[in-house]
Enzyme design. Structure first.
Site, short mmCIF file in Angstrom:
data_model
loop_
_atom_site.label_atom_id
_atom_site.label_comp_id
_atom_site.label_asym_id
_atom_site.label_seq_id
_atom_site.Cartn_x
_atom_site.Cartn_y
_atom_site.Cartn_z
N GLU A 1 2.64 0.50 0.77
CA GLU A 1 1.94 -0.83 1.29
C GLU A 1 2.60 -2.31 1.02
OE1 GLU A 1 -0.99 -3.01 -2.28
OE2 GLU A 1 -0.81 -0.59 -2.60
N ASP A 2 4.15 -1.63 0.74
CA ASP A 2 4.64 -3.04 1.10
C ASP A 2 5.68 -2.89 2.10
OD1 ASP A 2 3.39 -4.24 -1.07
OD2 ASP A 2 4.15 -3.17 -2.79
#
Length: 729
Positions: free
Chosen positions: A81-82
């Site tokens: 996600e990051d």
């Protein structure tokens, strides 16, 4: 030593008690380095290096005694996600098992949603689907949420409230369902702190003010119990149990009482070696201190759906103070503290594969099976409502006749029970027996009830009133599906009649004509692909019969097929198509004027599947194919029979049983409904049952099953009617 190094060393300390193999520790270390590298210089809103968050998640998972694969996935849970790491890259570096776990806790990518609510519901659905495949996903997600709640003070106020509310509605109930008391309790307390800070600090202050007094009382009671159990040479451990702030808040709200009125703030837990000793200790406690009625619960004999087991009792103890006492084994205590994680045994070395024990635990969690079914069939917001209403809110535990335990939310009824067993059981429900006695379908299930559902193959299905009686979203959803399907069937039946009448003077074989691809293609713009679609559209008046005729007259096959015209003009073909008739409306293949009698036991009507039975000297008796007498008949005496086509005027006897709740004028309303539909009533009787329900039996004359279905639909709309069925004599 840097903060990151300190945290990693702390993780090592938490691991050493249950993960010892070098290859497992190396695998976790590699996951840490990978996560640290790819998160790089990222920082959280607290200003800490981002890698601190994955480390905290891993520490929480280590405290739950999770295996190396779960802890490694916890360290990696934010890389998809990051960071710039892709799913394919993660599979290549750590294997598909780890990548699947990480993807399961990752929010949906950069998809654009109509609203924030839609985005949130889709993210929840993705998480539940992943959890349905592997329950370790939710363990990681819970650890992630717990650390986020611990650092929520760095978020804006509105965001704090949103996250806390979501935690209270979804994540704390999941932790409860998994039996992870410590995480559930902390999530609830922290959520309350942000949702209602005044209430949180008010209760916290009251608990703190009473702390010394409470500790003194608990110590005195613990000494008295210790002296008692030592007399009987029982090996045990005893400890006080702190009540969470949220649990006190919840009891004050639910019971509408003040803080001082909550009995079980004084709580003790007694842990012994085996189950038999649990009951021995309970007997000794009750023999020495007076138990409070209706406060005893045996969760050993009847475990909660999250596998929690313990004996609970409340007694008037030392100095007249009221104590809640829990008695359990060491194994039960581990399950109470860590839930499913206490069973989460992984064989050392099998880093990326769930063990046999894990799969067995998933099988034991009854609610988990329901969640899997909901996740596969639900969608977005509907899925979330099903889970919150039916699973997370369940606190009533009832038995099937075979002894299986099912859980329901408060207020659930036998209808909810029936649909939980199976959709068809629900649709064919005509009554319920609870603890050996007949109860109305409005009866509210109580913990400990043994429930049996009465069904009938002749039932016409649920009535609209069931939607008000059913408590669970699952049951209401299935009832609505039934009506949608039933309504479609009724429109198809109506449309079939209309199509046949409209085209019978224009074509010889209506069905063959309308089912031809060339004719159906004329309605493709309306989305019609099959004859059934056409019937439905005509029945709903989407397509008029005039349109049917107009398109038939322009049909090239109808106007120009010389071969077909030649066949129509042949005298012998006209003779072949002359309709055969019968006084009973029933024809027998190969026989022109057979002696036919319609059975009185099952009263078949046009539209029913029928079969003939050759009697000795009395001709042929016609039964419904599902008639019990036919099933017991000699096979060689059964012959094929069929209904004469095109009959509209002839009427047949049919027997109906209508079950309803007792009220004034219920019989009159039913008779008026039948009369309004134009059907002759031959007989009617009403019987009041011990349960207070009324069963009305009526014999009436009706043309066919289509008319009968319309009548049944209207009867089920009569207030307090809950079941309509045909019955065999």
């Amino acid at each position: 030593m840097s903060l990151v190094e300190q945290k990693y060393q702390e993780l090592q300390e938490h691991l050493k008690n249950h993960i010892t193999k070098p290859e497992s520790l190396e695998f976790i270390h590699r996951a840490f380095l990978y996560s640290k590298q790819h998160h790089g210089d990222q920082v959280r809103k607290s200003g800490e290096p981002y890698i601190i968050h994955p480390l905290e998640v891993a520490i929480i998972l280590a405290d739950l005694r999770c295996g190396p694969a779960t802890i490694a996935a916890g360290l990696l849970h934010d890389v998809l996600e990051d960071t710039d790491v892709t799913y394919e890259r993660l599979v290549e570096d750590f294997g598909e098992e780890i990548a699947t776990l990480v993807d399961g806790v990752t929010k949906l990518g950069k998809i654009k949603f109509v609203s924030k609510e839609q985005e949130q519901s889709k993210n929840h659905q993705k998480m539940f689907l992943a959890m349905a495949k592997d329950i370790r996903v939710i363990l990681i997600k819970l650890a992630d949420r717990l650390h986020n709640m611990r650092t929520l003070k760095y978020m804006p106020r509105q965001k704090q409230i949103e996250i806390a509310q979501e935690t209270l509605e979804i994540f704390a109930p999941i932790a409860h369902r998994l039996g992870i008391y410590n995480i559930k309790s902390e999530l609830e307390d922290r959520a309350l702190r942000y949702i209602d800070p005044d209430e949180y600090y008010y209760i916290a202050r009251l608990i703190d003010e009473k702390k010394k007094e409470r500790e003194k009382d608990i110590e005195a009671m613990a000494e008295a119990i210790t002296d008692l159990l030592k007399q009987y040479q029982i090996k045990f451990e005893i400890k006080g149990r702190a009540k969470s702030i949220y649990s006190v808040h919840k009891k004050m709200r639910q019971r509408n009482v003040e803080f001082s009125e909550i009995f079980d703030l004084l709580a003790l837990r007694i842990i012994v070696e085996d189950e038999a000793t649990c009951y021995q200790v309970l007997g000794l406690i009750h023999a020495h201190w007076k138990p409070i009625p209706k406060r005893f619960k045996d969760y050993i004999a009847m475990p909660k759906p999250n596998m929690y087991q313990s004996l609970h009792t409340t007694v008037i103890g030392i100095n007249g103070k009221i104590f809640e006492i829990q008695i359990r084994t060491y194994e039960m205590d581990a399950v109470a503290e860590y839930g499913v994680a206490a069973h989460w045994a992984y064989k050392e070395g099998q880093v990326n594969s769930p063990s046999k024990e894990q799969l067995e635990i998933q099988e034991k969690l009854r609610w988990y099976k329901n969640m899997v079914e909901y996740s596969e069939n639900g969608d977005g917001e509907e899925l979330l409502n099903l889970l919150i209403d039916d699973i997370f809110s369940a606190n009533v535990y009832v038995f099937t006749p075979k002894g299986d335990v099912l859980d329901f939310p408060s207020g659930a009824t036998p209808i909810d029970f029936a649909y939980r067993i199976h959709t068809e059981v629900g649709n064919r429900t005509v009554g319920a027996i609870v603890n050996g006695r007949i109860v109305p379908l409005t009866y509210e299930l109580q913990t400990g009830d043994v429930v049996e559902i009465k069904t009938s193959k002749n039932s016409f299905g649920p009535s609209e009133g069931w939607l008000k009686i059913a408590k669970t979203a699952h049951a209401r959803s299935k009832i609505k599906q039934f009506f949608n399907k039933q309504n479609r069937k009724q429109f198809i039946d109506m449309g079939r009649e209309m199509v046949m009448k409209a085209l019978e003077d224009h074509v010889e074989d209506v069905y063959e004509f309308i089912s031809s691809p060339s004719y159906l293609s004329k309605f493709s713009k309306q989305g019609i692909q099959t004859v059934e679609d056409l019937y439905y559209a005509v029945g709903k008046k989407i397509i008029s019969t005039q349109t049917l005729i107009a398109k038939a007259e322009t049909e090239e096959q109808y106007k120009k097929d010389d071969v077909l015209l030649e066949i129509y003009q042949q005298p012998e073909r006209i003779e072949d198509h002359q309709k055969r008739t019968s006084p009973t409306g029933i024809l027998v293949e190969g026989l022109d004027n057979p002696q036919i009698k319609i059975s009185k036991c099952c009263t078949p009507i046009p539209g029913d599947e029928i079969i003939g039975y050759v009697t000795k000297g009395k001709g042929i008796t016609v039964h419904r194919k599902d008639c019990q007498n036919v099933k017991n008949a000699e096979p060689e005496r059964l012959i094929s029979v069929y209904w004469e086509e095109g009959q509209d005027e002839r009427k047949y006897e049919v027997d109906l049983k209508i079950s309803c709740f007792s009220r004034n004028n219920i019989l009159l309303d039913i008779i008026n409904t039948i009369n309004a539909a134009g059907h002759n009533i031959l007989s009617v009787s009403a019987d009041m049952k011990k349960s207070g329900n009324v069963v009305i039996k009526t014999k009436l004359m009706i043309e066919n099953s289509i008319k009968l279905n319309h009548l049944v639909t209207n009867l089920k709309k009569v207030k307090d009617v809950y079941s309509v069925e045909r019955f065999d004599k």
